[in-house]
Structure formats: C-alpha cells, structure tokens
Write a protein that holds these residues in place. Structure first.
Motif, PDB file in Angstrom:
ATOM      1  N   VAL A 260      49.631  37.903  38.282  1.00  0.00           N
ATOM      2  CA  VAL A 260      48.278  37.679  38.787  1.00  0.00           C
ATOM      3  C   VAL A 260      47.531  39.004  38.739  1.00  0.00           C
ATOM      4  N   ARG A 264      43.389  37.963  42.203  1.00  0.00           N
ATOM      5  CA  ARG A 264      44.203  36.866  42.727  1.00  0.00           C
ATOM      6  C   ARG A 264      45.382  37.379  43.553  1.00  0.00           C
ATOM      7  N   GLY A 496      42.551  34.449  36.347  1.00  0.00           N
ATOM      8  CA  GLY A 496      43.197  35.515  37.108  1.00  0.00           C
ATOM      9  C   GLY A 496      44.712  35.489  37.121  1.00  0.00           C
ATOM     10  N   TYR A 497      45.316  34.645  36.314  1.00  0.00           N
ATOM     11  CA  TYR A 497      46.776  34.661  36.211  1.00  0.00           C
ATOM     12  C   TYR A 497      47.217  34.186  34.841  1.00  0.00           C
ATOM     13  N   ASN A 531      47.880  27.908  41.828  1.00  0.00           N
ATOM     14  CA  ASN A 531      46.568  27.360  42.186  1.00  0.00           C
ATOM     15  C   ASN A 531      46.473  26.946  43.655  1.00  0.00           C
ATOM     16  N   GLY A 534      44.207  31.175  47.007  1.00  0.00           N
ATOM     17  CA  GLY A 534      43.352  32.110  46.279  1.00  0.00           C
ATOM     18  C   GLY A 534      44.021  33.429  45.999  1.00  0.00           C
ATOM     19  N   LEU A 535      44.782  33.927  46.994  1.00  0.00           N
ATOM     20  CA  LEU A 535      45.426  35.229  46.865  1.00  0.00           C
ATOM     21  C   LEU A 535      46.927  35.091  47.102  1.00  0.00           C
TER      22      LEU A 535
END
Length: 821
Positions: A260, A264, A496-497, A531, A534-535
């Motif tokens: 990530v 992310r 982001g990943y 998914n 978010g982080l």
C-alpha cells in the motif's frame, strides 16, 4: 534374593548403562557437527575481513570490507547451516544423485542430464559479466572453506549416506538457480496431461475440461499423436517422483504479495508484505541474512547456494515476489530417421546433435546413454522411471523447448536489484530477470509503489494455450521472446495498493502468458481486505497473511445449499451438516467441523463430475495441477446446466443439483466411516495437519521424531490467503480403500515458506518468520525455533541498525585473511 534375579538385575543395569553410554557418545559425535558461531577463522581466499554477528534466532548480520568478502561470508554461512541441502540440490541438477542413492534415483539423473541443466549452467558461466563472476567465485571460496575445515564433522546426513561433499564451483550456484526455475515450472504438466485426456475422450470433450479455454480456440494436435502419447506422461511421472524424493511437492506453487502507498497506510509511508508458497520441508527453503559492505547493503531471504538477497529490501527500496505461472515450455512430435541421427523439418532432413553421456550408479558402475537434440531442445521421450533398470526400448520421439535452457542472468538481475535506489534502477535490474517468471511488487522510501511482470515469455504464433506441436514444421517454433519493454508494469495506481496472488496478470495481452492461473479466491480475499478500510497498519497485514476465510468455499457452499432447496431430509446427520453449512462464515479454522465437511464434499464433487469421463487413472493426471479442477468446478457451478454433470455410467441423465447432492452424501459417508458418526469429532485440524519433513522422513518412526517437525493441526486450504494446500493426487490415490486413501489424505504439504512485513515509517526494523528455522542440523536449537511463531502468526523482529544489532547479538564470528610474515 535368588541368584538368577541378581544376574537379571545386573544385566539390566549393565544394558541400561551401555545404552546411555552409546547415546552419550552418539550425541557428542552429532554435536560436533554443529557450526562454529564464535571465534576467528582465517583463510587466504578472503580479501580482508568479514565479521558475522548472530542474534538469538541465528539470524546473521555480515559486516564486510567489500562485496566479495560479504559473498565469501554468505557462502561460509550457507555451508555451515545448509551444506547437505545445497549438495543434494546441485547433485540433482548435475545428474549425480545415483552416486550416493543408487538405482532409485537413476531416472532423476537421466531426466536432468537429458534436460541439460548442468550443461546450461556451464555455458552460462562462460558468458556472465565480470562482477557476477567475481561474486560467484568469492561465494564458492566461502563454501569451500567450510568444506575444507569440516572434514569428519560434516552434517549427520553425509555420515549416514557414507560420502563427503566435493568442492563447490561457481557453476553450482547457477545450477541452484536453474533448479528453482524447474521447481516453479509446472505449465508443461497440464500440456502433457491434457494430451492424454484428448487421446481418451477426444478433442471436443477435452476442450470442455480446460478452464477458461476460448470457445473457438484451436487445439493443435498432430495426427500422429496417438503413436507418441505415452512418452511425455512418463516425464511427468519421473518429475513427480523426483519432487516426492526431494520434498518439492504441491502445485499451488505461488505466493501472496501486496503493498500500500502512503495514502493507504496508517503510518503515512508504504507498507509491503510477502509470503511465497512452496513445498514444506525441514530445513525450509530460505535463509535470512543482513549484509553490510561498501557496495552491498541489503537484508532479506537468501537461497542456500546463491550469493544474493532474493526477496527483501535495501536502504531505499523493498520488493516482493510471486510466481507468474508462465507457460514457458512446449513439446514437439519429431519425425526421426531409422538410425536416430536425423530429424525431418520443413521438407528436409537435418542432423540431430547426438551426445553420449553416462551416470555412475552406486554398486553398479557407469551407465551410458545417448542424448539427442533438435534445434528446439532435447528429445525427452526416453525418460522413463524404470527404463534404466528394465532396459525397455520404445520408439518414442518428442522434444522439449524450455526457456530455462537459454542463457539468462538472474544473478546479475538480483545483484542490481539489491543495489537499486529507485523505481528507474529497479526497472533496469529486472530487465535481466527471465526464469522463473516472477511478479515483482515494489515500494520505496519516497512513497512510491509499483509492479513488474519479469519473465522470458515465448513469442508464439498464436495467443491461445496449446498442447503438443507438430515438429515437422517450424510454424510452431518460438519467434523469439516478448520484449521486456512490452511486459506488464504498473506505477503508483490511483487506488493506492497493488496485490498479486498468482492471478491473471492483465485482461488483454497480445501474447500468451499462461492458462494455469491460480483460482481467484486468494486475490479476491486480499482485495476485499485491502478495500475493507481506508488505512492499513503492519498489524493489519499480519492478520491478512494468516487469514483462513475462503471466497471459493463461499461460492461452492451457496451452490450446494441451493441444490438442497425443497428437498426433504430424513437423515439426522445430513440435516445437521446442512445446518452447519448454512451458518458457516467460510473460515477454514482448525477447530471447526464445517471445513472438514466442505473439503470432503469438494473431493467428491470433483470425483463425481469428472471421473466418469476420465476414469480412475486419468483423473489423477487431470488433478495434478490443483488449480485446473478448482477453476473448472467454479466455472461449471456458474452455469445452469452442463453435460459434464451427467454420469455417463448410469442410464439416467444427472444434472448439477443431482451431483451436488450426491457429493455431499458421499462426503458424509466418508466422514462417518473414517472419523465416527458424531460430527463433534470431525474438526478440520484433526484431518488437516502439517509436518515439516526431513528428506530422510519415513526411514523409521523413531528417526522421524528426531528429524521431522510436527505434526500440528492447521486451518485453511489451497484457496485461503494462508495457503495450506493438500494434494488432490493423494486424494485420488485410493489404493484398496473405498473412500479415499486413509493415510493422511488431507495432509498440508505446501504453504507460506516465509512471511515478511516492512513498514517504511519504521525503517530500522523488519518483521519476518519461517516455518522451521535457520539451521539444517536437526540437533541445533535453530532447526525448529521459529515453528511455533509461524503457526501462531507471530514474527521475529530484526533491528537493521548496525549498532543495535551488535548490541543485541549473542554470537560473533570473524572471518579474515591469514597474516603473512
């Protein structure tokens, strides 16, 4: 006390003391084989000096003056901890196992001499660059220093087999690299198996058994196919026996990896994770090391026999790898003249390259044989498990083209990768990484993430999967290789990943990559987890790597339950089983009974769907690559009806729901017969366990307790992120039993050969774990000291700062040049 009793007591005491004395002497002799962790070792083959610090888990940090001295030290360490493992691997590649094992390994030696791994390594060594050659020489010197000084104190396996290792050559490291490529080269198994299926049931019916095969794509099968069909199947059998002999079993030979970006990540910097899935053994595949020198600063996982960090990081970047599953081998039916000197191609006769070779078989002497090559590669149809012993002489002529027989320089790629500072240098390094094809995931300290498909892909005339080609024409010859610049790549995607789990690389691509992608279950679950928030944190990554939820099981179970809708159930256990399946969360945890029910059902679903068409022998070839039946069953259940569900051995016409219901009833009978009537006793961990087996496993139960690690109950299966594959071939090898082979049919044979997580926001520490330990010596405390942590999803945290590592180290060994007067 009576006299005879006194004598009996006396003799008993004497025998006990004698046994204790023998045990003590044996222990002392075996303990002498443990490596030296402290002190000073001198050798004029090292340029200057290398200091090796080891932590409490025997993880070394090498601090050297030069990269050559670092390579020397790594060679010395590998030999200290894994010399027998290294020796067996190079002997296999050289075709020299029979010198120590006799007749039983002669087919393996014939196979690898014919394929030509050692010859390719020898020719490659002549062509490699100067830097790679210097490092290989230095590494070999380190290995040979240990071999020289350990005379009489080699690992126990050498003494038991009655031989000593010969000197390590730089070419041996190239053989190790090629052997890894061979282990991961499985696409040709499906080519050959499907050729035999076509012979039995015809082209059209066989096409229905290929998962995701395009409806109008041709199957290129020569009219003379039936004449030659037996040859390559024997190659599969020989290779399968070799993998069983060496422990390279299992076919979910893939991995998980993901990264990530900072946007992310809860820490604000990229986090990367990797867990390659390989056959389990004791010792394991990897050896973790940290290297510090002027030119070479990297840490991560090495393969004993190779002077490089294969997976890991340096001060600026980190990388992870998964198998591309590339289709990198083809077979050709050749027309050979009556004296076996020429072959016919494009309307003319050409001379075969004919070579005479020999292998030495213990207690029998030298056995001579002839190897023939076309312009494509060796004629492999003479490889048969028993031909050397039984002297059979079938006229079978099929050649093999494999990318592993071309000149490639993965070591140069790895050296450049170990030193890369950024994405541009990472891309440049992977230009030289060709075989085995690998998906590389990238992250760096600047916040970037990326992906490269690094593989030597043949440029074929068609982009569809093929079976066996007509060798009398060059129309099906490879037209070179796909240029590196065209290979799939990805940099800083918007989501982001990036994640890879041996799934299909790209939706559309002008060249054929593979038809043996892994089922989508693992990548679906990884994507779902990535998914889900978010982080992400490193602890989240730990939970993801040990996840036992199977999307594949969800899909099958939902279809199964639909098949029982509006069906009146009279059997109490069947009603209970259905209730368990309705309430299941699809978590394949070891303490649950439902995974056992589902797994037995899956076996019978495959059996009841395909065995009537294929028969009991050919179905074992169909399931060799587990992803083939996994994916085909998934496809079939997505259809309302399919002729494959009809049992051709019965007068009525069965449909999908008939087969689903029958498969669950068969599974219930199997569980009741083998594990009792009470479902309470059907926990998955009782049926599905893992043992990390030494190469000598099975010689005696007493020895197994010393050299094996396990068994341990374990969750998961081949479709969970925590991959714990069991063998479909074993399931279908029923022997004399009516319901499955009872000898551990669901035993876990393959899975995460290591796990690692690195967070760029915490740059001074790396987390990793392996299934066994650093040492290959079974009396070493480091032979099995990581196993419990691996099972529990825990990690060994290693400091990367030199001063902190030194402070926490428990051993110090100095390797330096001899002082001269």
């Amino acid at each position: 006390m009576k006299k005879w009793k006194k004598h009996l007591i006396g003799w008993t005491i004497f025998l006990i003391l004698l046994l204790l004395a023998v045990s003590l002497v044996s222990y002392i002799m075996v303990k002498r084989t443990l490596p030296q962790y402290d002190g000073t070792v001198t050798d004029n083959r090292i340029g200057s000096e290398a200091i090796i610090y080891r932590d409490s888990m025997a993880v070394p940090m090498i601090i050297a003056k030069s990269q050559e001295d670092a390579a020397y030290a790594l060679g010395y360490l590998h030999a200290q901890e894994r010399l027998f493992q290294m020796d067996i691997a190079r002997r296999a590649g050289e075709g020299r196992l029979s010198e120590i094992f006799g007749d039983k390994t002669a087919p393996f030696d014939l196979m690898f001499r014919t394929v030509g791994i050692a010859g390719t390594a020898s020719e490659s060594y002549k062509r490699i660059d100067t830097t790679t050659r210097k490092i290989l020489i230095a590494y070999s010197n380190g290995v040979n220093k240990f071999i020289d000084e350990a005379g009489g104190k080699y690992p126990v396996e050498f003494g038991l087999l009655g031989y000593e290792p010969y000197k390590w050559k730089p070419e041996h490291s190239l053989i190790i690299a090629k052997m890894m490529a061979w282990e991961l080269n499985l696409s040709w198994w499906s080519d050959v198996a499907f050729a035999h299926i076509i012979k039995k049931i015809g082209k059209e019916k066989a096409a229905e058994l290929l998962p995701d095969y395009p409806e109008n794509a041709p199957l290129i099968i020569d009219d003379r196919f039936n004449r030659f069909a037996e040859a390559p199947l024997e190659l599969i059998k020989t290779d399968r026996e070799f993998r069983k002999f060496t422990g390279f079993i299992g076919t979910h030979i893939g991995s998980n990896s993901w990264a990530v970006s900072g946007k992310r990540s809860a820490t604000g910097k990229p986090i990367i994770a990797n867990d390659p899935h390989l056959a389990f053994s004791a010792p394991g595949k990897w050896y973790f090391a940290l290297i510090r020198s002027k030119e070479w600063n990297a840490e991560g996982f090495t393969l004993p026999g190779l002077p490089s960090i294969v997976i890991g990081k340096n001060r600026n970047i980190a990388w992870a790898m998964t198998n591309v599953m590339a289709d990198d081998a083809d077979f050709y039916i050749e027309q050979i003249d009556t004296i076996n000197n020429r072959y016919f191609v494009d309307g003319q006769w050409k001379n075969l390259d004919v070579r005479t070779d020999s292998i030495y078989i213990k207690n029998k002497g030298y056995h001579k044989f002839v190897i023939r090559h076309t312009h494509r590669g060796p004629i492999i149809s003479g490889i048969h498990p028993y031909r050397l012993i039984n002297k059979k002489s079938e006229n079978l002529q099929i050649s093999m083209r494999w990318t592993g027989n071309d000149f490639t320089n993965e070591l140069l790629s790895s050296f450049l990768l170990n030193r890369a500072n950024n994405w541009r240098e990472f891309l440049a390094a992977l230009k030289y990484f060709n075989v085995p094809g690998q998906n590389f995931i990238y992250a760096d300290k600047e916040g970037n993430i990326g992906y490269v498909c690094a593989a030597l892909l043949p440029a074929r005339n068609n982009a569809s999967p093929t079976l066996i080609y007509d060798g009398t024409t060059t129309n099906s010859d490879w037209k070179g290789y796909v240029p590196y610049d065209m290979m799939p790549k990805l940099f800083n995607p918007e989501k982001g990943y990036i994640a890879s789990a041996n799934n299909k690389t790209i939706k559309t691509f002008p060249y054929h990559i593979s038809n043996i992608w892994e089922p989508s279950s693992r990548i679906e679950r990884i994507t779902q987890l990535l998914n889900s928030r978010g982080l992400h944190t490193p602890d989240d990554f730990r939970n993801y790597q040990t996840d036992f939820v199977s999307p594949y099981a969800r899909f099958l179970t939902e279809n199964l339950l639909k098949g029982f809708e509006n069906v009146k159930i009279k059997d109490a256990n069947l009603e209970l089983v259905l209730e368990l399946l309705r309430n299941w969360d699809y978590n394949m945890k070891a303490g649950s009974q439902t995974p056992s029910i589902y797994s037995a059902f899956l076996y019978f679903l495959i059996k009841n769907t395909f065995e009537d068409e294929l028969g009991p022998d050919l179905i074992k070839e169909y399931v060799i690559l587990a992803n083939v039946p996994y994916r085909k069953i998934y496809e079939l259940l997505g259809e309302d009806s399919n002729p494959l569900f009809d049992d051709v051995t019965t007068p009525r016409k069965e449909n999908k729901n008939d087969i689903l219901r029958k498969s669950l009833v068969d599974a219930l009978s199997y569980l009741e017969i083998n594990y009792g009537k009470n479902p309470v006793d059907w926990q998955w961990g009782k049926i599905h366990s893992v043992t990390f087996k030494h190469m000598f496993h099975g010689i005696s139960s007493l020895a197994d307790k010393l050299i094996d690690i396990g068994p341990f109950p374990i969750g998961g299966d081949g479709t969970t992120v925590f991959n714990t594959e069991y063998s479909f071939v074993t399931l279908f090898d029923k022997g004399d039993t009516e319901y499955i082979n009872k000898e551990k049919p669901f035993e876990n044979i393959l899975g995460p050969s290591m796990r690692y997580i690195y967070d760029f926001a915490n740059p001074d520490y790396i987390k990793f774990i392996m299934p066994t330990g650093q040492s290959g010596n079974f009396i070493s405390p480091h032979y099995r000291d990581m196993t419990e942590m691996w099972l529990d999803g825990k990690y060994h945290v290693v400091p990367l700062n030199e001063d902190e590592f030194k402070e926490k180290s428990v051993h110090k060994l100095v390797l330096k040049t001899k002082e001269t007067n």
